[in-house]
Design a protein around this motif. Sequence first.
Motif, short mmCIF file in Angstrom:
data_model
loop_
_atom_site.label_atom_id
_atom_site.label_comp_id
_atom_site.label_asym_id
_atom_site.label_seq_id
_atom_site.Cartn_x
_atom_site.Cartn_y
_atom_site.Cartn_z
N GLY A 127 -2.04 -10.29 0.42
CA GLY A 127 -2.21 -11.73 0.46
C GLY A 127 -2.22 -12.39 -0.91
O GLY A 127 -2.23 -13.62 -1.01
N HIS A 128 -2.22 -11.57 -1.96
CA HIS A 128 -2.27 -12.09 -3.33
C HIS A 128 -0.93 -11.88 -4.06
O HIS A 128 -0.15 -11.00 -3.70
CB HIS A 128 -3.38 -11.38 -4.12
CG HIS A 128 -4.76 -11.66 -3.62
ND1 HIS A 128 -5.47 -12.79 -3.98
CD2 HIS A 128 -5.56 -10.96 -2.77
CE1 HIS A 128 -6.66 -12.77 -3.39
NE2 HIS A 128 -6.74 -11.67 -2.65
N PRO A 129 -0.68 -12.65 -5.11
CA PRO A 129 0.51 -12.41 -5.93
C PRO A 129 0.38 -11.09 -6.69
O PRO A 129 -0.73 -10.68 -7.07
CB PRO A 129 0.53 -13.60 -6.89
CG PRO A 129 -0.36 -14.64 -6.29
CD PRO A 129 -1.41 -13.88 -5.54
N LEU A 130 1.51 -10.45 -6.92
CA LEU A 130 1.56 -9.21 -7.67
C LEU A 130 2.56 -9.35 -8.83
O LEU A 130 3.61 -9.97 -8.67
CB LEU A 130 2.02 -8.04 -6.80
CG LEU A 130 1.30 -7.78 -5.48
CD1 LEU A 130 1.97 -6.60 -4.78
CD2 LEU A 130 -0.17 -7.47 -5.73
N ILE A 131 2.21 -8.76 -9.97
CA ILE A 131 3.18 -8.55 -11.04
C ILE A 131 3.71 -7.14 -10.85
O ILE A 131 2.95 -6.17 -10.88
CB ILE A 131 2.54 -8.70 -12.43
CG1 ILE A 131 2.01 -10.12 -12.63
CG2 ILE A 131 3.55 -8.35 -13.53
CD1 ILE A 131 1.23 -10.31 -13.93
N LEU A 132 5.01 -7.02 -10.63
CA LEU A 132 5.63 -5.72 -10.36
C LEU A 132 6.42 -5.27 -11.58
O LEU A 132 7.37 -5.92 -12.00
CB LEU A 132 6.58 -5.83 -9.16
CG LEU A 132 5.96 -6.31 -7.84
CD1 LEU A 132 7.05 -6.44 -6.77
CD2 LEU A 132 4.86 -5.36 -7.37
N ALA A 149 2.06 -10.50 -1.82
CA ALA A 149 1.95 -9.37 -0.89
C ALA A 149 1.53 -9.84 0.50
O ALA A 149 0.46 -9.51 1.00
CB ALA A 149 0.95 -8.35 -1.44
N ARG A 150 2.40 -10.61 1.13
CA ARG A 150 2.12 -11.10 2.47
C ARG A 150 2.20 -9.93 3.46
O ARG A 150 3.06 -9.05 3.32
CB ARG A 150 3.12 -12.18 2.86
CG ARG A 150 3.04 -13.43 1.97
CD ARG A 150 3.95 -14.53 2.50
NE ARG A 150 3.93 -15.69 1.62
CZ ARG A 150 3.01 -16.64 1.64
NH1 ARG A 150 2.01 -16.56 2.53
NH2 ARG A 150 3.07 -17.67 0.80
N PRO A 151 1.33 -9.91 4.46
CA PRO A 151 1.33 -8.79 5.42
C PRO A 151 2.71 -8.54 6.04
O PRO A 151 3.08 -7.39 6.27
CB PRO A 151 0.31 -9.23 6.47
CG PRO A 151 -0.64 -10.12 5.72
CD PRO A 151 0.23 -10.86 4.73
N GLN A 152 3.47 -9.61 6.30
CA GLN A 152 4.77 -9.43 6.94
C GLN A 152 5.79 -8.80 6.00
O GLN A 152 6.86 -8.38 6.44
CB GLN A 152 5.31 -10.76 7.47
CG GLN A 152 5.52 -11.86 6.45
CD GLN A 152 4.31 -12.76 6.30
OE1 GLN A 152 3.16 -12.32 6.41
NE2 GLN A 152 4.57 -14.05 6.06
N GLU A 172 13.86 -9.08 -1.02
CA GLU A 172 14.47 -10.37 -1.40
C GLU A 172 13.40 -11.42 -1.72
O GLU A 172 13.71 -12.47 -2.28
CB GLU A 172 15.35 -10.88 -0.27
CG GLU A 172 14.61 -11.23 1.00
CD GLU A 172 15.52 -11.78 2.08
OE1 GLU A 172 14.98 -12.37 3.04
OE2 GLU A 172 16.75 -11.65 1.97
N ASN A 173 12.14 -11.12 -1.40
CA ASN A 173 11.05 -12.05 -1.68
C ASN A 173 10.44 -11.83 -3.07
O ASN A 173 9.41 -12.42 -3.39
CB ASN A 173 9.96 -11.91 -0.61
CG ASN A 173 10.47 -12.26 0.76
OD1 ASN A 173 10.89 -13.39 1.01
ND2 ASN A 173 10.49 -11.29 1.67
N ILE A 174 11.08 -10.97 -3.88
CA ILE A 174 10.65 -10.77 -5.26
C ILE A 174 11.36 -11.77 -6.16
O ILE A 174 12.58 -11.94 -6.08
CB ILE A 174 10.98 -9.34 -5.74
CG1 ILE A 174 10.25 -8.30 -4.89
CG2 ILE A 174 10.60 -9.16 -7.21
CD1 ILE A 174 10.65 -6.86 -5.20
N LEU A 175 10.61 -12.44 -7.00
CA LEU A 175 11.18 -13.31 -8.04
C LEU A 175 11.27 -12.47 -9.31
O LEU A 175 10.25 -12.09 -9.89
CB LEU A 175 10.30 -14.54 -8.27
CG LEU A 175 10.74 -15.48 -9.40
CD1 LEU A 175 12.10 -16.10 -9.10
CD2 LEU A 175 9.69 -16.56 -9.64
N TRP A 176 12.48 -12.17 -9.75
CA TRP A 176 12.66 -11.29 -10.90
C TRP A 176 12.57 -12.07 -12.20
O TRP A 176 13.23 -13.08 -12.39
CB TRP A 176 14.01 -10.58 -10.82
CG TRP A 176 14.08 -9.61 -9.68
CD1 TRP A 176 14.73 -9.78 -8.50
CD2 TRP A 176 13.43 -8.34 -9.61
NE1 TRP A 176 14.54 -8.67 -7.70
CE2 TRP A 176 13.75 -7.78 -8.35
CE3 TRP A 176 12.63 -7.61 -10.49
CZ2 TRP A 176 13.28 -6.52 -7.95
CZ3 TRP A 176 12.15 -6.36 -10.10
CH2 TRP A 176 12.47 -5.83 -8.85
#
Length: 299
Positions: A127-132, A149-152, A172-176
Amino acid sequence: MKKKIPASAVTPGHPDHNILSSIAADLNRRAMTRKPKDRAGPLHDILPPLYRVEIDGVIRTPLTGRRSYAQLEKVERTYIGMLVEMMLRAELELPRGRKLDTRLCGHEVDIKHTMGTSWMIPGEAVGHPLILSAADEKTSLCYLGLVVARPQYLRGGQNQDKKTSLRADAWENILWLYRERAYPPNFWRSLSDAQADFIMDGNSGNERMKRLFRTVQGVPIMRETIVDVAKQKDPTRRIRADGPRGTRNTLLAEGILLLSSNYDGPLMRELGLPVGDFVSFTPKTADELDTARKAGWPV
């Protein structure tokens, strides 16, 4: 890292766009305003070289004889992830979070790093933003992105540590912030076992330095490699002129230039060499010799 990474769908109208774009702007601002000013710059310039430092700090080739990430124990691989997380916090001066690694733009944010193909996400980060962050030793390419990190977006199963990972169709939901960005390869993997053994078998710091720069020419050598090879206090003294028996003067007598980016960056570029902390080079053609002489080298 995965071979096929989909294009980011995080554009205006995407549910995560506002959150991730604000965090991205904050991270970029931190990189560009670092002090001192000569350490500031775009994220894709200042961070990639630091992966090499953290990874090699665990491999420790001269001490352990290991030459690759693949030879590390599982606990050591985990430790690299912790080191990269700490490096990102320190380099970007990220504030401590209350529950997760940091807090940015009003959000608790977790930092995850992988040397593999995905990230393990703990339950408290859902449910929180992540730095990957990711680094691939086979390709020497690194990545930095943001995702919520949305559950879906996550796989249904969890491992024994109650961690999960991104679904393949959720990438595709990652902002690079950057992807497939080159970072320095492991220096020792570029050498044969015989070459590495020859260098490290020198009986003094000066002798190992001379063997290093005779053996490896035209290739950038990082300060960390100098420290590894010297295995002495004040390791950079081993590459100063330091009288007739000093490394720099001995090599120069053999026609080998020991160039430093701090002083010889323009000459490196004129000679068509890659600019690194240190580069050893033997000028052979008339043009190369003339260029070196004009720069003040007595060859």
